[in-house]
Design a protein around this motif. Structure first.
Motif, PDB file in Angstrom:
ATOM      1  N   PRO A  64       0.818  -1.224   0.000  1.00 63.13           N
ATOM      2  CA  PRO A  64       0.000   0.000   0.000  1.00 63.13           C
ATOM      3  C   PRO A  64       0.847   1.268   0.000  1.00 63.13           C
ATOM      4  O   PRO A  64       1.808   1.393   0.759  1.00 63.13           O
ATOM      5  CB  PRO A  64      -0.800  -0.124   1.310  1.00 63.13           C
ATOM      6  CG  PRO A  64      -0.868  -1.600   1.568  1.00 63.13           C
ATOM      7  CD  PRO A  64       0.459  -2.131   1.101  1.00 63.13           C
ATOM      8  N   GLY A  65       0.506   2.172  -0.919  1.00 68.72           N
ATOM      9  CA  GLY A  65       1.211   3.436  -0.984  1.00 68.72           C
ATOM     10  C   GLY A  65       2.541   3.379  -1.720  1.00 68.72           C
ATOM     11  O   GLY A  65       3.251   4.386  -1.787  1.00 68.72           O
ATOM     12  N   ASP A  66       2.880   2.227  -2.260  1.00 70.18           N
ATOM     13  CA  ASP A  66       4.163   2.085  -2.966  1.00 70.18           C
ATOM     14  C   ASP A  66       3.952   1.253  -4.233  1.00 70.18           C
ATOM     15  O   ASP A  66       4.377   0.109  -4.324  1.00 70.18           O
ATOM     16  CB  ASP A  66       5.200   1.428  -2.056  1.00 70.18           C
ATOM     17  CG  ASP A  66       6.608   1.441  -2.658  1.00 70.18           C
ATOM     18  OD1 ASP A  66       6.811   2.128  -3.681  1.00 70.18           O
ATOM     19  OD2 ASP A  66       7.489   0.753  -2.109  1.00 70.18           O
ATOM     20  N   LEU A  67       3.316   1.857  -5.213  1.00 67.17           N
ATOM     21  CA  LEU A  67       3.045   1.163  -6.471  1.00 67.17           C
ATOM     22  C   LEU A  67       4.326   1.006  -7.296  1.00 67.17           C
ATOM     23  O   LEU A  67       5.195   1.881  -7.267  1.00 67.17           O
ATOM     24  CB  LEU A  67       2.030   1.947  -7.302  1.00 67.17           C
ATOM     25  CG  LEU A  67       0.567   1.897  -6.875  1.00 67.17           C
ATOM     26  CD1 LEU A  67      -0.234   2.860  -7.749  1.00 67.17           C
ATOM     27  CD2 LEU A  67       0.011   0.483  -6.998  1.00 67.17           C
ATOM     28  N   PRO A  68       4.440  -0.089  -8.044  1.00 63.01           N
ATOM     29  CA  PRO A  68       5.570  -0.216  -8.977  1.00 63.01           C
ATOM     30  C   PRO A  68       5.528   0.900 -10.013  1.00 63.01           C
ATOM     31  O   PRO A  68       4.461   1.394 -10.376  1.00 63.01           O
ATOM     32  CB  PRO A  68       5.320  -1.585  -9.625  1.00 63.01           C
ATOM     33  CG  PRO A  68       4.487  -2.339  -8.625  1.00 63.01           C
ATOM     34  CD  PRO A  68       3.602  -1.298  -8.019  1.00 63.01           C
ATOM     35  N   THR A  69       6.696   1.288 -10.497  1.00 65.74           N
ATOM     36  CA  THR A  69       6.781   2.310 -11.539  1.00 65.74           C
ATOM     37  C   THR A  69       7.332   1.740 -12.846  1.00 65.74           C
ATOM     38  O   THR A  69       7.547   2.480 -13.808  1.00 65.74           O
ATOM     39  CB  THR A  69       7.665   3.484 -11.082  1.00 65.74           C
ATOM     40  OG1 THR A  69       8.950   2.985 -10.685  1.00 65.74           O
ATOM     41  CG2 THR A  69       7.024   4.204  -9.906  1.00 65.74           C
ATOM     42  N   ALA A  70       7.578   0.433 -12.870  1.00 70.36           N
ATOM     43  CA  ALA A  70       8.044  -0.244 -14.085  1.00 70.36           C
ATOM     44  C   ALA A  70       7.763  -1.729 -13.950  1.00 70.36           C
ATOM     45  O   ALA A  70       7.594  -2.247 -12.841  1.00 70.36           O
ATOM     46  CB  ALA A  70       9.529  -0.007 -14.311  1.00 70.36           C
ATOM     47  N   VAL A  71       7.724  -2.412 -15.092  1.00 72.17           N
ATOM     48  CA  VAL A  71       7.499  -3.863 -15.126  1.00 72.17           C
ATOM     49  C   VAL A  71       8.624  -4.515 -15.910  1.00 72.17           C
ATOM     50  O   VAL A  71       9.029  -4.022 -16.964  1.00 72.17           O
ATOM     51  CB  VAL A  71       6.147  -4.205 -15.789  1.00 72.17           C
ATOM     52  CG1 VAL A  71       5.961  -5.724 -15.884  1.00 72.17           C
ATOM     53  CG2 VAL A  71       4.989  -3.568 -15.018  1.00 72.17           C
ATOM     54  N   ILE A  72       9.132  -5.623 -15.382  1.00 70.55           N
ATOM     55  CA  ILE A  72      10.136  -6.425 -16.089  1.00 70.55           C
ATOM     56  C   ILE A  72       9.604  -7.840 -16.227  1.00 70.55           C
ATOM     57  O   ILE A  72       9.118  -8.426 -15.250  1.00 70.55           O
ATOM     58  CB  ILE A  72      11.483  -6.430 -15.346  1.00 70.55           C
ATOM     59  CG1 ILE A  72      12.089  -5.020 -15.325  1.00 70.55           C
ATOM     60  CG2 ILE A  72      12.455  -7.412 -16.006  1.00 70.55           C
ATOM     61  CD1 ILE A  72      13.404  -4.926 -14.562  1.00 70.55           C
ATOM     62  N   VAL A  73       9.695  -8.391 -17.420  1.00 72.75           N
ATOM     63  CA  VAL A  73       9.188  -9.749 -17.684  1.00 72.75           C
ATOM     64  C   VAL A  73      10.343 -10.654 -18.104  1.00 72.75           C
ATOM     65  O   VAL A  73      11.007 -10.391 -19.112  1.00 72.75           O
ATOM     66  CB  VAL A  73       8.115  -9.745 -18.783  1.00 72.75           C
ATOM     67  CG1 VAL A  73       7.566 -11.156 -18.996  1.00 72.75           C
ATOM     68  CG2 VAL A  73       6.985  -8.777 -18.436  1.00 72.75           C
ATOM     69  N   THR A  74      10.584 -11.707 -17.331  1.00 75.62           N
ATOM     70  CA  THR A  74      11.627 -12.688 -17.656  1.00 75.62           C
ATOM     71  C   THR A  74      11.032 -14.094 -17.707  1.00 75.62           C
ATOM     72  O   THR A  74      11.698 -15.082 -17.406  1.00 75.62           O
ATOM     73  CB  THR A  74      12.777 -12.649 -16.629  1.00 75.62           C
ATOM     74  OG1 THR A  74      12.263 -12.970 -15.326  1.00 75.62           O
ATOM     75  CG2 THR A  74      13.427 -11.282 -16.589  1.00 75.62           C
ATOM     76  N   LEU A  75       9.781 -14.175 -18.102  1.00 76.54           N
ATOM     77  CA  LEU A  75       9.083 -15.460 -18.167  1.00 76.54           C
ATOM     78  C   LEU A  75       9.634 -16.340 -19.287  1.00 76.54           C
ATOM     79  O   LEU A  75      10.163 -15.851 -20.282  1.00 76.54           O
ATOM     80  CB  LEU A  75       7.595 -15.234 -18.421  1.00 76.54           C
ATOM     81  CG  LEU A  75       6.767 -14.595 -17.317  1.00 76.54           C
ATOM     82  CD1 LEU A  75       5.393 -14.211 -17.862  1.00 76.54           C
ATOM     83  CD2 LEU A  75       6.622 -15.546 -16.132  1.00 76.54           C
ATOM     84  N   GLN A  76       9.441 -17.638 -19.125  1.00 74.06           N
ATOM     85  CA  GLN A  76       9.699 -18.585 -20.202  1.00 74.06           C
ATOM     86  C   GLN A  76       8.362 -19.110 -20.685  1.00 74.06           C
ATOM     87  O   GLN A  76       7.467 -19.391 -19.888  1.00 74.06           O
ATOM     88  CB  GLN A  76      10.565 -19.738 -19.716  1.00 74.06           C
ATOM     89  CG  GLN A  76      11.979 -19.342 -19.356  1.00 74.06           C
ATOM     90  CD  GLN A  76      12.823 -20.537 -18.956  1.00 74.06           C
ATOM     91  OE1 GLN A  76      12.304 -21.571 -18.564  1.00 74.06           O
ATOM     92  NE2 GLN A  76      14.130 -20.385 -19.055  1.00 74.06           N
ATOM     93  N   THR A  77       8.209 -19.231 -21.981  1.00 73.26           N
ATOM     94  CA  THR A  77       6.958 -19.757 -22.522  1.00 73.26           C
ATOM     95  C   THR A  77       7.145 -21.215 -22.897  1.00 73.26           C
ATOM     96  O   THR A  77       8.179 -21.595 -23.454  1.00 73.26           O
ATOM     97  CB  THR A  77       6.488 -18.940 -23.743  1.00 73.26           C
ATOM     98  OG1 THR A  77       5.177 -19.323 -24.101  1.00 73.26           O
ATOM     99  CG2 THR A  77       7.419 -19.113 -24.932  1.00 73.26           C
ATOM    100  N   PRO A  78       6.191 -22.079 -22.567  1.00 76.57           N
ATOM    101  CA  PRO A  78       6.333 -23.502 -22.918  1.00 76.57           C
ATOM    102  C   PRO A  78       6.154 -23.732 -24.410  1.00 76.57           C
ATOM    103  O   PRO A  78       5.410 -23.006 -25.072  1.00 76.57           O
ATOM    104  CB  PRO A  78       5.199 -24.162 -22.128  1.00 76.57           C
ATOM    105  CG  PRO A  78       4.169 -23.084 -21.966  1.00 76.57           C
ATOM    106  CD  PRO A  78       4.957 -21.806 -21.817  1.00 76.57           C
ATOM    107  N   TYR A  79       6.850 -24.717 -24.933  1.00 71.00           N
ATOM    108  CA  TYR A  79       6.729 -25.051 -26.355  1.00 71.00           C
ATOM    109  C   TYR A  79       5.578 -26.034 -26.536  1.00 71.00           C
ATOM    110  O   TYR A  79       5.767 -27.197 -26.886  1.00 71.00           O
ATOM    111  CB  TYR A  79       8.034 -25.652 -26.878  1.00 71.00           C
ATOM    112  CG  TYR A  79       9.199 -24.685 -26.920  1.00 71.00           C
ATOM    113  CD1 TYR A  79       9.006 -23.313 -26.746  1.00 71.00           C
ATOM    114  CD2 TYR A  79      10.498 -25.132 -27.130  1.00 71.00           C
ATOM    115  CE1 TYR A  79      10.058 -22.421 -26.796  1.00 71.00           C
ATOM    116  CE2 TYR A  79      11.565 -24.244 -27.180  1.00 71.00           C
ATOM    117  CZ  TYR A  79      11.343 -22.899 -27.007  1.00 71.00           C
ATOM    118  OH  TYR A  79      12.401 -22.010 -27.054  1.00 71.00           O
TER     119      TYR A  79
END
Length: 204
Positions: A64-79
């Motif tokens: 609360p009161g501390d929202l993210p200011t950026a998003v980083i995505v390092t997910l792997q997608t299944p084949y």
């Protein structure tokens, strides 16, 4: 700043968290199994999956009161047939980013995605076209379309290769990666503002 990370318990995600915390940032990590990521000062772990919009929204409001200011995505997608892990995660990320007035998103993709495809090794082109790799690359290519159609300040890093070697300076190439070999490596970091709305190929 606080950063929201998807895929924080993976090999690359852990390195991203380490680097961010060392730089004094705070992290909110949305992961399926919180027990796979050790608790650390500055790290808030939220149980859930980025393919569920409600889970993503919970991650935004975890502190609360501390929202993210950026998003980083390092997910792997299944084949696997019909996979949309990366696509759904980015659609949910962008929807919630718009809601919270955030525009910066950085995504780890692969050399061979989008316009870099003609410049990868011929063996890799064959593998992507004729094996299950095609399914994962299709998901990544869809992400390329999603972020480019958005008004986000995106960076899609097309990594030539991931290694667990010593940290090294990153080399940034044009978006197509022309002239890069299949065995290029990845390491280090660089500020993201230089690359707003770009898709650099990276190696070390």
């Amino acid at each position: 700043m606080r950063i929201l990370i998807f895929g924080g318990n993976g090999q690359t995600g852990r390195l991203v968290i380490d680097e961010a915390l060392q730089r004094g940032h705070k992290i909110t990590a949305l992961i399926r199994n919180p027990s796979t990521l050790p608790a650390r000062e500055g790290l808030t772990i939220v149980k859930g999956t980025p393919v569920e919009l409600s889970n993503v929204e919970s991650a935004w409001n975890a502190v609360p009161g501390d929202l993210p200011t950026a998003v980083i995505v390092t997910l792997q997608t299944p084949y696997t047939e019909g996979t949309r892990v990366m696509s759904d995660a980015h659609e949910n990320a962008i929807a919630t980013m718009k809601k919270h007035g955030v525009s910066k998103i950085a995504t780890l993709a692969s050399f061979g995605v989008g316009s870099s495809y003609p410049n990868i090794n011929v063996l890799m082109r064959w593998a992507i076209a004729h094996t299950s790799m095609a399914l994962g690359f299709a998901d990544h290519n869809h992400v390329d379309e999603i972020v480019k159609k958005s008004d986000m300040k995106f960076v899609v890093f097309r990594a030539a290769r991931l290694t667990m070697g010593k940290k090294a300076r990153v080399k940034f190439n044009n978006k197509d990666g022309k002239g890069l070999g299949i065995f290029a490596g990845l390491g280090g970091s660089r500020g993201l503002s230089t690359w707003d709305r770009s898709t650099p190929v990276i190696q070390n």
